[in-house]
Design a protein around this motif. Structure first.
Motif, short mmCIF file in Angstrom:
data_model
loop_
_atom_site.label_atom_id
_atom_site.label_comp_id
_atom_site.label_asym_id
_atom_site.label_seq_id
_atom_site.Cartn_x
_atom_site.Cartn_y
_atom_site.Cartn_z
N ILE A 134 1.27 -30.11 4.23
CA ILE A 134 2.82 -29.60 5.60
C ILE A 134 2.77 -27.79 4.85
O ILE A 134 3.12 -26.93 6.12
CB ILE A 134 3.68 -29.92 4.98
N SER A 135 3.74 -27.14 3.94
CA SER A 135 2.99 -26.32 3.78
C SER A 135 2.42 -25.32 4.13
O SER A 135 2.66 -23.95 4.90
CB SER A 135 4.20 -25.81 2.15
N TYR A 182 0.31 -26.01 7.18
CA TYR A 182 0.32 -25.82 8.41
C TYR A 182 1.95 -25.35 8.48
O TYR A 182 1.58 -24.24 9.59
CB TYR A 182 0.14 -27.23 8.68
#
Length: 390
Positions: A63-64, A66
């Motif tokens: 997520i980070s 992305y």
């Protein structure tokens, strides 16, 4: 119900993790290792917890990554837009430069064309003039604009040229008005009569076509003043154009002047002669001395066959003793148009033209009016001198 559910779950877990025994043989000895269900469940729970923590960690990292990639792409997009906007500004600046150049060339064309037809526009203020002078204000404006908005400095320069140009045009209009007013005054005609037409709003109309110098529809006071000066100049110069300026006949000589004279029939006594008598052959043409409207065609006592022309502002010329008419009442005539033929009708001793100039129905000496036109009476003086020499 709750206890039964817990019991079923506990039984299921025990079926998955039964007590287990392992036999280990080493150096001829056998050992028994027993792993209880509880121990197996604790171990399985620990493994499950590790796997869960690892999965969460990897998800967080993904997520980070992305989000970082997204922010980077957004930044690149913004940078691309800024670059595009900057390139457009540069393009507009380039277009502005071309527009400024075109505007300067147009102003040069206007000024040179006006100069060719009207001469140099006056830049010096004369005593009594009320035309504004924006030179110092314009210079200060250009300086401020150059510091605040450098790319607009040339536009400020064009504005200064426009203001100087319109003020020059206003000065020349005012000076032409003054010259026309002086000519009228020299002939005893008040300029107030000519200018009264500016305040007369009767019999006026037409489509509404607004004029403005600003986007909000307003007019710069300097341009408005120019319009008023032009209107004043036009009214006064039209009055001058209506002055008698053409000899009303191809005369032999002036046979009788304006004012006191002896009785032409008896030779005695005295009488007032309200015009000039131009001697000429019977049937010679009579000309309109100035443009105007034919206001009378007919017979007047003492004048015989007579034509009168109204030139406006109370000015009328009268032509008498005609043998024939060549004008129609109500028609427009120009200076020099034939309006009749010389005769000897009315109170007359022989063929001639009696010519009068009347202001508000009062006869005035026609000679100053004719002399106001360059060289108009040189022919008359020459003819009179030749007649006297015979």
């Amino acid at each position: 119900m709750k206890n039964a559910t817990v019991g079923r779950v506990s039984a299921r877990l025990r079926s998955w993790f039964p007590d287990r025994e392992f036999f280990m043989r080493s150096e001829g000895q056998v050992r028994f290792i027993k792993i209880s269900a509880r121990t197996q469940m604790i171990a399985a729970g620990a493994v499950a917890a590790f796997v869960l923590i690892w999965a969460l960690t990897m998800a967080a990292m993904a997520i980070s990554g992305y989000l970082s990639q997204r922010d980077r792409l957004s930044l690149l997009d913004r940078e691309a837009k800024v670059t595009t906007a900057e390139s457009r500004v540069n393009a507009y600046r380039g277009d502005l430069g071309r527009q400024v150049g075109d505007m300067n060339r147009r102003q040069d064309f206007i000024e040179k064309t006006v100069q060719a037809h009207m001469g140099d526009l006056p830049k010096d203020a004369q005593a009594g003039e009320t035309v504004s002078d924006s030179a110092s204000e314009a210079a200060a404006t250009i300086k401020k604009v150059s510091l605040a908005v450098p790319e607009a400095a040339e536009l400020a320069g064009i504005e200064a040229r426009q203001l100087a140009f319109i003020e020059g045009l206003t000065r020349i209009a005012d000076r032409r008005s003054a010259a026309a007013e002086a000519k009228l005054a020299s002939l005893g005609i008040s300029s107030a009569i000519a200018l009264a037409a500016l305040d007369d709003k009767d019999a006026q109309g037409g489509p509404l076509i607004l004029m403005a110098t600003a986007a909000d529809g307003s007019i710069d006071p300097r341009f408005q003043r120019f319009g008023l000066s032009l209107a004043r100049m036009d009214a006064l110069e039209r009055s001058v154009a209506g002055l008698p300026q053409v000899l009303p006949a191809n005369l032999e000589y002036i046979s009788s002047g304006f004012g006191f004279r002896a009785n032409p029939f008896t030779g005695g006594g005295g009488e007032f002669h309200p015009g000039l008598d131009f001697k000429g052959p019977y049937g010679a043409p009579i000309y309109a001395a100035a443009p105007g409207t034919v206001s009378f065609v007919g017979v007047r006592s003492g004048y015989g066959n007579c034509v009168e022309i109204d030139h406006g502002n109370g000015l009328v010329t009268r032509y008498a003793h005609m043998s024939r008419f060549r004008a129609v009442q109500g028609s427009r005539v120009g200076a020099g148009d034939v309006i009749g033929l010389i005769g000897s009708t009315g109170r007359s001793t022989g063929p001639h033209l009696h010519f009068e100039v009347r202001i508000n129905d009062r006869p005035v000496n026609p000679r100053p009016f004719l002399e106001a036109a360059p060289d108009v009476l040189q022919e008359a003086r020459g003819a009179h001198a030749a007649q006297s020499a015979r």
